[in-house]
Design an enzyme around this catalytic site. Structure first.
Site, PDB file in Angstrom:
ATOM      1  N   ASP A 156      -2.287  12.180  22.205  1.00 25.50           N
ATOM      2  CA  ASP A 156      -1.048  11.960  21.526  1.00 25.50           C
ATOM      3  C   ASP A 156      -1.302  12.430  20.032  1.00 25.50           C
ATOM      4  OD1 ASP A 156       0.025  10.789  23.574  1.00 25.50           O
ATOM      5  OD2 ASP A 156      -0.157   8.618  22.795  1.00 25.50           O
TER       6      ASP A 156
ATOM      7  N   ASN B 212      -4.752   9.118   1.991  1.00 27.30           N
ATOM      8  CA  ASN B 212      -5.158   8.205   3.162  1.00 27.30           C
ATOM      9  C   ASN B 212      -5.558   9.290   4.205  1.00 27.30           C
ATOM     10  OD1 ASN B 212      -5.128   5.753   1.978  1.00 27.30           O
ATOM     11  ND2 ASN B 212      -3.575   5.010   3.139  1.00 27.30           N
TER      12      ASN B 212
ATOM     13  N   THR C 187      -9.461   2.763   6.572  1.00 27.22           N
ATOM     14  CA  THR C 187      -9.220   1.492   7.233  1.00 27.22           C
ATOM     15  C   THR C 187      -7.673   1.300   7.409  1.00 27.22           C
ATOM     16  OG1 THR C 187      -8.762   0.417   5.127  1.00 27.22           O
ATOM     17  CG2 THR C 187     -10.912   0.178   5.985  1.00 27.22           C
ATOM     18  N   ALA C 188      -7.116   2.501   7.300  1.00 24.43           N
ATOM     19  CA  ALA C 188      -5.518   2.390   7.769  1.00 24.43           C
ATOM     20  C   ALA C 188      -5.219   2.981   9.071  1.00 24.43           C
ATOM     21  CB  ALA C 188      -4.947   3.412   6.659  1.00 24.43           C
ATOM     22  N   TYR C 189      -4.653   4.107   9.269  1.00 25.35           N
ATOM     23  CA  TYR C 189      -4.032   4.505  10.587  1.00 25.35           C
ATOM     24  C   TYR C 189      -5.454   4.902  11.521  1.00 25.35           C
ATOM     25  CZ  TYR C 189      -1.350   7.327  13.751  1.00 25.35           C
ATOM     26  OH  TYR C 189      -0.824   7.672  15.092  1.00 25.35           O
ATOM     27  N   ASN C 190      -6.380   5.435  10.650  1.00 28.93           N
ATOM     28  CA  ASN C 190      -7.801   5.785  11.196  1.00 28.93           C
ATOM     29  C   ASN C 190      -8.310   4.590  12.132  1.00 28.93           C
ATOM     30  OD1 ASN C 190     -10.186   7.787  11.357  1.00 28.93           O
ATOM     31  ND2 ASN C 190     -10.997   5.883  10.171  1.00 28.93           N
TER      32      ASN C 190
ATOM     33  N   ASP D 261       0.960  -1.014   0.125  1.00 26.39           N
ATOM     34  CA  ASP D 261       0.068  -0.071  -0.016  1.00 26.39           C
ATOM     35  C   ASP D 261       0.790   1.359   0.156  1.00 26.39           C
ATOM     36  OD1 ASP D 261      -2.515  -1.580  -0.034  1.00 26.39           O
ATOM     37  OD2 ASP D 261      -2.681  -1.442   1.996  1.00 26.39           O
ATOM     38  N   GLY D 262       1.782   1.214   0.669  1.00 31.86           N
ATOM     39  CA  GLY D 262       2.862   2.363   0.531  1.00 31.86           C
ATOM     40  C   GLY D 262       3.286   2.803  -0.714  1.00 31.86           C
TER      41      GLY D 262
ATOM     42  N   SER E 290      -6.734   2.045  12.975  1.00 30.32           N
ATOM     43  CA  SER E 290      -5.909   1.520  14.128  1.00 30.32           C
ATOM     44  C   SER E 290      -6.259   2.273  15.401  1.00 30.32           C
ATOM     45  CB  SER E 290      -4.718   1.560  13.650  1.00 30.32           C
ATOM     46  OG  SER E 290      -4.506   0.655  12.747  1.00 30.32           O
TER      47      SER E 290
END
Length: 254
Positions: A144, A114, A155-158, A44-45, A160
């Protein structure tokens, strides 16, 4: 029927480089300015890097997973690639536009497919003020960090960070707190896609914060403004039945 001209690009990972050699031997390597599609080989990156890189307007990208997660990628198979690309479903994605001002007054701008995230870089939690369309919505968010996500990036960092998964066709953005301390129970908001989100950093000298636009880092941030950028669009190709909408639904039942 003439076959589409393909331009192959690969990450530096050995698996991706092996696939690049195999596929260019099978299908050739069209120059970028003559290609009808880019085939991105990696994770993905690398797909995000390919979408951010300069390319002819409207040129679609078909990814094949030679990385890890591969949420934005199709399965890797070297056979029948022309037929797969002709039959592929097209997803159109609009990125976010980030305008970040650092503590010296320098303004940096970037696009993010993203998410745009703010992250503390010191020992103490960040203190943020959140505005939506010019209206102060949260005088102090102790956390943080925080992020603004597109549906494609939800569905990525969000995810998590316990943010919501957004349907790919929805006209909304997710604003999600990262490890919020106060208000302790605040997990974020779903906002109209046209909203302008402004986040100010309280006391950035004592509580330094960095910004990331799809992993493009910007240090010592004082203010960030984020909005959707409808003037820019990316076309991503998926095998039939395996587009982003299906992947977003499947992720919620995994």
């Amino acid at each position: 029927m003439s076959q589409p001209l393909l331009h192959f690009a690969a990450s530096r990972a050995p698996l991706a480089q092996e696939a690049l050699a195999e596929l260019t031997a099978l299908y050739g390597q069209a120059p970028l300015d003559q290609a009808e599609a880019i085939v991105a080989l990696g994770g993905d990156g690398f797909m995000l890097s390919t979408l951010h890189a300069p390319r002819p307007d409207g040129l679609p990208v078909y990814g094949m997973n030679r990385g890890t997660v591969g949420f934005l990628m199709n399965d890797y198979r070297p056979d029948d690639l022309h037929a797969r690309i002709r039959a592929a479903e097209v997803e159109v994605i609009n990125p976010l536009h980030m305008r970040a001002t650092d503590t010296n007054g320098t303004v940096r701008e970037a696009l993010a497919i993203n998410e745009v995230s703010l992250l503390r870089t010191g020992a103490q939690a960040a203190k943020l003020r959140v505005f939506v369309d010019g209206r102060l919505r949260m005088p102090e968010l102790v956390c943080d960090g925080a992020l603004v996500s597109t549906p494609a990036g939800s569905t990525a960092y969000n995810y998590s960070a316990m943010g919501p998964i957004l349907p790919i066709g929805s006209e909304v953005l997710a604003l999600t707190a990262i490890a919020p301390y106060r208000p302790r129970r605040w997990r974020g908001a779903v906002l109209p896609r046209a909203a302008v989100i402004r986040i100010e950093v309280n006391d950035p000298a004592m509580r330094p914060v960095m910004a990331n636009a799809d992993s493009q880092p910007f240090a010592d941030i004082a203010v960030v403004e984020v909005r959707s950028e409808p003037a820019v669009s990316h076309r991503i190709l998926f095998d039939p039945g395996h587009g982003l909408e299906e992947r977003l639904i499947s992720e919620q039942f995994a």
